[in-house]
Structure formats: C-alpha cells, structure tokens
Design an enzyme around this catalytic site. Structure first.
Site, PDB file in Angstrom:
ATOM      1  N   HIS A   1       0.444  -1.282   0.096  1.00  0.00           N
ATOM      2  CA  HIS A   1       0.273  -0.421  -0.231  1.00  0.00           C
ATOM      3  C   HIS A   1       1.078   1.309  -0.089  1.00  0.00           C
ATOM      4  CE1 HIS A   1      -0.096  -0.655   4.937  1.00  0.00           C
ATOM      5  NE2 HIS A   1       0.560   1.012   4.606  1.00  0.00           N
ATOM      6  N   ASP A  17      -0.010  -7.611   2.039  1.00  0.00           N
ATOM      7  CA  ASP A  17       0.453  -6.449   1.694  1.00  0.00           C
ATOM      8  C   ASP A  17       1.937  -6.343   1.433  1.00  0.00           C
ATOM      9  OD1 ASP A  17       0.086  -3.588   1.262  1.00  0.00           O
ATOM     10  OD2 ASP A  17       0.179  -3.435   3.931  1.00  0.00           O
ATOM     11  N   GLN A  32       1.427   6.187  11.860  1.00  0.00           N
ATOM     12  CA  GLN A  32       1.520   6.761  10.034  1.00  0.00           C
ATOM     13  C   GLN A  32       3.368   7.052  10.174  1.00  0.00           C
ATOM     14  OE1 GLN A  32      -1.065   7.680  11.843  1.00  0.00           O
ATOM     15  NE2 GLN A  32      -3.061   8.805  10.749  1.00  0.00           N
ATOM     16  N   GLY A  33       4.131   6.117   8.544  1.00  0.00           N
ATOM     17  CA  GLY A  33       4.926   6.675   8.161  1.00  0.00           C
ATOM     18  C   GLY A  33       5.757   5.061   8.879  1.00  0.00           C
ATOM     19  N   ASP A  34       5.117   4.649   9.146  1.00  0.00           N
ATOM     20  CA  ASP A  34       5.474   2.919   9.706  1.00  0.00           C
ATOM     21  C   ASP A  34       5.746   1.870   9.058  1.00  0.00           C
ATOM     22  OD1 ASP A  34       7.229   3.765  12.315  1.00  0.00           O
ATOM     23  OD2 ASP A  34       5.600   3.432  13.784  1.00  0.00           O
ATOM     24  N   SER A  35       4.551   2.320   7.870  1.00  0.00           N
ATOM     25  CA  SER A  35       4.616   1.334   6.858  1.00  0.00           C
ATOM     26  C   SER A  35       5.776   0.494   6.321  1.00  0.00           C
ATOM     27  CB  SER A  35       3.391   1.710   5.850  1.00  0.00           C
ATOM     28  OG  SER A  35       1.793   1.749   6.549  1.00  0.00           O
TER      29      SER A  35
END
Length: 301
Positions: free
Chosen positions: A68, A120, A203-206
């Site tokens: 994603h 993912d 958010q941002g650790d994906s």
C-alpha cells in the site's frame, strides 16, 4: 525528550497526570527511544525528497516494503504499482535524511495477491547494489507471546504530522490472532501490540520490519501493514504485520527472476502513467490503512 516509535501512550490512571489541554482531551505521554542497536538493512523511502514509508534490504539491490506504500487499487480492486520515477531508497542510516547508501528505485513489483492487508507486500528494485548486508528472511512465523523488535520513522504523536528524523525502536509482543478483528488474514499475518500498554505503530511506519534475534543477527519476520482492530488510533490498539515466512516463495522467485518488465506470472509492474494523473486513495482506504503516511507519494494523501 527521547522519542518512541510512532507511539502515543495514553496516560494511565495510576500516573500523576499533567495539566489538561485546552481542548480537554486526555493527556498523552511518549515512551520508547531512538534506535540504539544497529540495523544496516533498514531503508527509508522517499518520493521527490519526501519520506513516505520504511523498508528492508533483502538482497543487494532489492528492498521489501508494504504494497500500500507504492500502489493504488485498480478498477477491479487489484493493486496497480505506481511509477518508480522519483522514488529513492536510503539504506543503512538511522538518519532518514543523510548517511548510508542511496539508490534510485527502477522497478516496483506488487504481490499479485494483495488486497487490503492480505499479501501487503512489494519489492523495489534498486538501480545498483548497495554494500549494506541484507536482513535474513524468516522461515517460520512468531508464536503468540513472543517478543519482537519493530523500527521506523513514523509519527510519534497521533495529534501531529511531524515525524522523527532519527530511527525509532520499540519492543512488540505477538498476541493470539483472535485479538485482531479488522480484516486480518489470520493465516498469513501476525497480530501484535507494543510490549508496554498504550504503545504501537503509527502513520509512516508502514513497510518497516518486525524483527527477532539480536544486533548483528536479526531476522525479518514481518512487514508492517496497518491496524488490526476497530480502535483505529495510534498506540491504543493492535497492529498487524505480513508474515514473511508465508511469502518466501514469492520473494525468492521475484528476486531470482530479477522481475524484468516483460516477466509474467501475474506480477504487476509500474507503468508510465504520469504522477499527476494517478488517482488518490479514498479516505475510507486511508482509514483502513492507518499506517500509510499521509504526506507521501501521490495517492497517499
């Protein structure tokens, strides 16, 4: 103040609470720390100079991240890889802005099974090999109650868009799959939460790694995907990681074949679609994929 890995810790009732905010919201405290161990495989990804996700070097010229981070849903729901133009990988630096080795991404290969949090995963081919040592890939998943290490440059407070410059690390505990209820692929994903109550990813650790082992002998067991319950807030619920052991065949085959643009096997590649014409991810998708940084590549806003 020492920052934690995208952790928002709600002050427990047993603690002495600081003064309430003007808005009357519950006070928050930050726990965790800047990375003190070495992670030479850790990769920060940016698009035209703007950070958007983490990743792990899994071969001298390949980085594994979350699908994603680098794709958009197609007309039939299947993922469509974004163009690789402007995407850069910085490998082996705790500072996401300087140091380590940098390379341009020339190809994006999204796992063809990807749908929401299932599969993912995406592999990014670099324009040259880097000298850092790739991380070892796990051959079996972690069992419940196992302790793992997660790292990244995601937000350290849910109420701000700021992200740390220095890499953050956090201990995370694997928990039984039945605690993760938000569309988790229980057969191939790992359910977990911060070892300290009220801590987790944001958010941002994906795309970043979930690790086991020790400095110098880390093993990649999972890739950060997103939230795994109905809470939807950073640090207060469960998260999920795609178990690397469930996708070893796809990872090994893609790297071995070097995923040339003409390769088949249903693998979707980046196209030449101009960035300005790419569709934006709907708000509902952004909500489901909480860990996708909102200020990253086109389509992640």
């Amino acid at each position: 103040m020492r920052l934690c890995l995208s952790i928002t810790a709600i002050a427990a009732s047993l603690l002495v609470a600081p003064a309430a905010t003007a808005a009357g919201t519950a006070p928050q405290v930050i726990g965790g720390n800047n990375a003190v161990d070495s992670y030479p495989f850790m990769t920060s990804l940016d698009h035209n100079g703007k950070f958007f996700c983490g990743g792990s070097l899994v071969a001298p010229d390949w980085v594994l991240t979350a699908a994603h981070c680098v794709s958009d849903p197609g007309a039939n729901g299947s993922p469509v890889a974004r163009p690789a133009d402007g995407v850069t990988a910085r490998v082996g630096s705790e500072d996401r802005i300087t140091g380590g080795s940098t390379a341009k991404v020339t190809q994006i290969v999204v796992n063809p099974e990807n749908k929401e949090s299932t599969a993912d995963l995406a592999l990014l081919r670099l324009d040259h090999s880097v000298p850092q040592k790739p991380v070892k890939l796990a051959t079996n998943p972690e069992a419940p109650e196992s302790m793992t290490r997660v790292i990244g440059w995601g937000r350290t407070n849910e109420n701000t868009q700021d992200i740390p410059r220095e890499l953050q690390e956090l201990s995370a505990r694997v928990v039984p799959d039945d605690r993760c209820t938000a569309g988790m692929d229980k057969a191939r994903n790992i359910c977990g939460q911060g070892a300290v109550p009220g801590t987790n990813l944001c958010q941002g650790d994906s795309g970043g790694p979930q690790l086991r082992g020790r400095p110098g002998d880390w093993e990649l067991v999972g890739v950060t995907s997103g939230p795994a319950d109905e809470d939807g807030k950073c640090g207060t619920g469960y998260g999920q990681w795609n178990a690397v052991s469930s996708y070893r065949t796809w990872i090994d085959d893609t790297i071995h074949k070097r995923a040339s643009p003409s390769a088949g096997s249903g693998t979707r590649h980046a196209t030449a679609t101009p960035l300005s014409l790419l569709p934006q991810v709907p708000d509902r998708l952004s909500a489901v994929r909480l860990l996708a940084v909102q200020a990253g590549m086109p389509g992640m806003r």
